[in-house]
Design a protein around this motif. Structure first.
Motif, PDB file in Angstrom:
ATOM      1  N   LEU A  47      36.005   2.804  -3.421  1.00  0.00           N
ATOM      2  CA  LEU A  47      37.273   3.446  -3.763  1.00  0.00           C
ATOM      3  C   LEU A  47      37.070   4.553  -4.785  1.00  0.00           C
ATOM      4  O   LEU A  47      37.785   5.549  -4.769  1.00  0.00           O
ATOM      5  CB  LEU A  47      38.270   2.418  -4.296  1.00  0.00           C
ATOM      6  CG  LEU A  47      38.852   1.479  -3.245  1.00  0.00           C
ATOM      7  CD1 LEU A  47      39.727   0.428  -3.915  1.00  0.00           C
ATOM      8  CD2 LEU A  47      39.638   2.237  -2.203  1.00  0.00           C
ATOM      9  N   ASP A  48      36.082   4.393  -5.653  1.00  0.00           N
ATOM     10  CA  ASP A  48      35.791   5.438  -6.617  1.00  0.00           C
ATOM     11  C   ASP A  48      35.235   6.684  -5.929  1.00  0.00           C
ATOM     12  O   ASP A  48      35.352   7.793  -6.450  1.00  0.00           O
ATOM     13  CB  ASP A  48      34.789   4.941  -7.672  1.00  0.00           C
ATOM     14  CG  ASP A  48      35.389   3.878  -8.575  1.00  0.00           C
ATOM     15  OD1 ASP A  48      36.640   3.789  -8.642  1.00  0.00           O
ATOM     16  OD2 ASP A  48      34.617   3.131  -9.203  1.00  0.00           O
ATOM     17  N   LEU A  49      34.607   6.496  -4.769  1.00  0.00           N
ATOM     18  CA  LEU A  49      33.977   7.611  -4.057  1.00  0.00           C
ATOM     19  C   LEU A  49      34.854   8.191  -2.949  1.00  0.00           C
ATOM     20  O   LEU A  49      34.419   9.074  -2.203  1.00  0.00           O
ATOM     21  CB  LEU A  49      32.641   7.153  -3.467  1.00  0.00           C
ATOM     22  CG  LEU A  49      31.591   6.706  -4.490  1.00  0.00           C
ATOM     23  CD1 LEU A  49      30.375   6.144  -3.779  1.00  0.00           C
ATOM     24  CD2 LEU A  49      31.208   7.864  -5.379  1.00  0.00           C
ATOM     25  N   VAL A  50      36.099   7.698  -2.818  1.00  0.00           N
ATOM     26  CA  VAL A  50      36.981   8.170  -1.749  1.00  0.00           C
ATOM     27  C   VAL A  50      37.229   9.672  -1.860  1.00  0.00           C
ATOM     28  O   VAL A  50      37.205  10.384  -0.852  1.00  0.00           O
ATOM     29  CB  VAL A  50      38.313   7.384  -1.753  1.00  0.00           C
ATOM     30  CG1 VAL A  50      39.357   8.069  -0.908  1.00  0.00           C
ATOM     31  CG2 VAL A  50      38.081   5.986  -1.246  1.00  0.00           C
ATOM     32  N   ASP A  51      37.450  10.173  -3.057  1.00  0.00           N
ATOM     33  CA  ASP A  51      37.711  11.610  -3.216  1.00  0.00           C
ATOM     34  C   ASP A  51      36.529  12.440  -2.725  1.00  0.00           C
ATOM     35  O   ASP A  51      36.704  13.471  -2.076  1.00  0.00           O
ATOM     36  CB  ASP A  51      38.016  11.943  -4.673  1.00  0.00           C
ATOM     37  CG  ASP A  51      39.360  11.377  -5.120  1.00  0.00           C
ATOM     38  OD1 ASP A  51      40.237  11.188  -4.243  1.00  0.00           O
ATOM     39  OD2 ASP A  51      39.523  11.126  -6.331  1.00  0.00           O
ATOM     40  N   GLU A  52      35.323  11.985  -3.036  1.00  0.00           N
ATOM     41  CA  GLU A  52      34.128  12.697  -2.590  1.00  0.00           C
ATOM     42  C   GLU A  52      34.032  12.672  -1.064  1.00  0.00           C
ATOM     43  O   GLU A  52      33.704  13.681  -0.432  1.00  0.00           O
ATOM     44  CB  GLU A  52      32.887  12.057  -3.210  1.00  0.00           C
ATOM     45  CG  GLU A  52      31.605  12.761  -2.846  1.00  0.00           C
ATOM     46  CD  GLU A  52      30.387  12.075  -3.455  1.00  0.00           C
ATOM     47  OE1 GLU A  52      29.304  12.251  -2.900  1.00  0.00           O
ATOM     48  OE2 GLU A  52      30.541  11.391  -4.480  1.00  0.00           O
ATOM     49  N   THR A  53      34.335  11.518  -0.461  1.00  0.00           N
ATOM     50  CA  THR A  53      34.289  11.389   1.000  1.00  0.00           C
ATOM     51  C   THR A  53      35.304  12.321   1.646  1.00  0.00           C
ATOM     52  O   THR A  53      35.018  12.985   2.636  1.00  0.00           O
ATOM     53  CB  THR A  53      34.573   9.932   1.410  1.00  0.00           C
ATOM     54  OG1 THR A  53      33.657   9.079   0.733  1.00  0.00           O
ATOM     55  CG2 THR A  53      34.436   9.749   2.901  1.00  0.00           C
ATOM     56  N   ARG A  54      36.499  12.388   1.066  1.00  0.00           N
ATOM     57  CA  ARG A  54      37.531  13.283   1.608  1.00  0.00           C
ATOM     58  C   ARG A  54      37.108  14.740   1.476  1.00  0.00           C
ATOM     59  O   ARG A  54      37.347  15.544   2.373  1.00  0.00           O
ATOM     60  CB  ARG A  54      38.848  13.057   0.875  1.00  0.00           C
ATOM     61  CG  ARG A  54      39.507  11.751   1.253  1.00  0.00           C
ATOM     62  CD  ARG A  54      40.822  11.574   0.543  1.00  0.00           C
ATOM     63  NE  ARG A  54      41.392  10.276   0.874  1.00  0.00           N
ATOM     64  CZ  ARG A  54      42.137   9.569   0.053  1.00  0.00           C
ATOM     65  NH1 ARG A  54      42.412  10.025  -1.148  1.00  0.00           N
ATOM     66  NH2 ARG A  54      42.610   8.413   0.424  1.00  0.00           N
ATOM     67  N   ALA A  55      36.484  15.086   0.370  1.00  0.00           N
ATOM     68  CA  ALA A  55      36.024  16.467   0.170  1.00  0.00           C
ATOM     69  C   ALA A  55      34.958  16.828   1.211  1.00  0.00           C
ATOM     70  O   ALA A  55      34.984  17.927   1.771  1.00  0.00           O
ATOM     71  CB  ALA A  55      35.479  16.646  -1.239  1.00  0.00           C
ATOM     72  N   LYS A  56      34.036  15.898   1.479  1.00  0.00           N
ATOM     73  CA  LYS A  56      33.003  16.154   2.500  1.00  0.00           C
ATOM     74  C   LYS A  56      33.640  16.329   3.872  1.00  0.00           C
ATOM     75  O   LYS A  56      33.228  17.188   4.655  1.00  0.00           O
ATOM     76  CB  LYS A  56      31.999  15.006   2.532  1.00  0.00           C
ATOM     77  CG  LYS A  56      31.044  14.989   1.366  1.00  0.00           C
ATOM     78  CD  LYS A  56      30.075  13.817   1.474  1.00  0.00           C
ATOM     79  CE  LYS A  56      29.132  13.773   0.295  1.00  0.00           C
ATOM     80  NZ  LYS A  56      28.227  12.613   0.361  1.00  0.00           N
ATOM     81  N   ALA A  57      34.643  15.504   4.186  1.00  0.00           N
ATOM     82  CA  ALA A  57      35.326  15.619   5.476  1.00  0.00           C
ATOM     83  C   ALA A  57      36.047  16.965   5.582  1.00  0.00           C
ATOM     84  O   ALA A  57      36.042  17.594   6.637  1.00  0.00           O
ATOM     85  CB  ALA A  57      36.311  14.470   5.659  1.00  0.00           C
ATOM     86  N   ALA A  58      36.657  17.421   4.484  1.00  0.00           N
ATOM     87  CA  ALA A  58      37.345  18.716   4.495  1.00  0.00           C
ATOM     88  C   ALA A  58      36.355  19.853   4.723  1.00  0.00           C
ATOM     89  O   ALA A  58      36.651  20.809   5.443  1.00  0.00           O
ATOM     90  CB  ALA A  58      38.091  18.917   3.181  1.00  0.00           C
ATOM     91  N   ILE A  59      35.175  19.753   4.130  1.00  0.00           N
ATOM     92  CA  ILE A  59      34.138  20.777   4.314  1.00  0.00           C
ATOM     93  C   ILE A  59      33.678  20.802   5.763  1.00  0.00           C
ATOM     94  O   ILE A  59      33.538  21.869   6.369  1.00  0.00           O
ATOM     95  CB  ILE A  59      32.964  20.534   3.350  1.00  0.00           C
ATOM     96  CG1 ILE A  59      33.410  20.843   1.920  1.00  0.00           C
ATOM     97  CG2 ILE A  59      31.753  21.373   3.736  1.00  0.00           C
ATOM     98  CD1 ILE A  59      32.414  20.415   0.858  1.00  0.00           C
ATOM     99  N   ARG A  60      33.461  19.608   6.356  1.00  0.00           N
ATOM    100  CA  ARG A  60      33.052  19.547   7.765  1.00  0.00           C
ATOM    101  C   ARG A  60      34.123  20.143   8.669  1.00  0.00           C
ATOM    102  O   ARG A  60      33.819  20.844   9.633  1.00  0.00           O
ATOM    103  CB  ARG A  60      32.748  18.103   8.175  1.00  0.00           C
ATOM    104  CG  ARG A  60      31.400  17.618   7.738  1.00  0.00           C
ATOM    105  CD  ARG A  60      30.977  16.349   8.470  1.00  0.00           C
ATOM    106  NE  ARG A  60      31.968  15.301   8.421  1.00  0.00           N
ATOM    107  CZ  ARG A  60      32.081  14.383   7.464  1.00  0.00           C
ATOM    108  NH1 ARG A  60      31.239  14.402   6.450  1.00  0.00           N
ATOM    109  NH2 ARG A  60      33.013  13.454   7.517  1.00  0.00           N
ATOM    110  N   LEU A  61      35.404  19.873   8.373  1.00  0.00           N
ATOM    111  CA  LEU A  61      36.498  20.420   9.162  1.00  0.00           C
ATOM    112  C   LEU A  61      36.538  21.939   9.055  1.00  0.00           C
ATOM    113  O   LEU A  61      36.729  22.646  10.044  1.00  0.00           O
ATOM    114  CB  LEU A  61      37.828  19.824   8.694  1.00  0.00           C
ATOM    115  CG  LEU A  61      39.070  20.310   9.426  1.00  0.00           C
ATOM    116  CD1 LEU A  61      39.013  19.929  10.903  1.00  0.00           C
ATOM    117  CD2 LEU A  61      40.316  19.728   8.781  1.00  0.00           C
TER     118      LEU A  61
END
Length: 144
Positions: A47-61
């Motif tokens: 849960l602490d890393l969710v923001d990082e995961t979302r940022a990576k997904a946004a970059i891939r998109l």
């Protein structure tokens, strides 16, 4: 965090973990059997890393959209005409049109160019057409 090689699902991006369907709760699945208090700590780290995961997904998109745009723009044929140029205007088939009829009408003379990329045309008798035409529906006139 999902294991390397696993895709990040929309559920994971929103809730920070993978979904557990009711069938898995009623019938103990491997994931339910292996759950322990250590998993709760690991879950908190995820849960602490969710923001990082979302940022990576946004970059891939963003990269995906950029590749789509480049692929589309590779096939676009830009057309630009100047005032005084002669062009053919595409004709839309209406009713009983045979294959042997011409797909274009004209020639027409470009009399005004709009900022939107549309053009006002006039026919060979000097009559101005009532509406502007997009460059997508015009082709350069070449007298042969």
């Amino acid at each position: 965090m999902p294991k390397e090689g696993m895709g990040v699902t929309p559920f994971h991006l929103v809730y920070g973990g993978e979904v557990v369907v009711p069938v898995e709760i009623g019938i103990e699945s491997d994931r339910i059997r292996r759950y322990s208090e250590d998993n709760a700590e690991r879950r908190q780290l995820e849960l602490d890393l969710v923001d990082e995961t979302r940022a990576k997904a946004a970059i891939r998109l963003m990269e995906y959209r950029q590749r789509m745009k480049q692929n589309y723009n590779r096939r676009v044929v830009p057309r630009s005409f100047q005032v005084g140029d002669f062009v053919w205007k595409k004709v839309k088939p209406v009713g009983d049109v045979t294959k042997l009829e011409a797909p274009c009408a004209g020639p027409f003379k470009v009399v005004e160019k709009l900022r939107s990329g549309a053009y006002y045309l006039e026919d060979e008798n000097g009559r101005r057409l009532e509406r502007p035409w997009s460059a997508n529906h015009l082709q350069p006139y070449r007298a042969e």
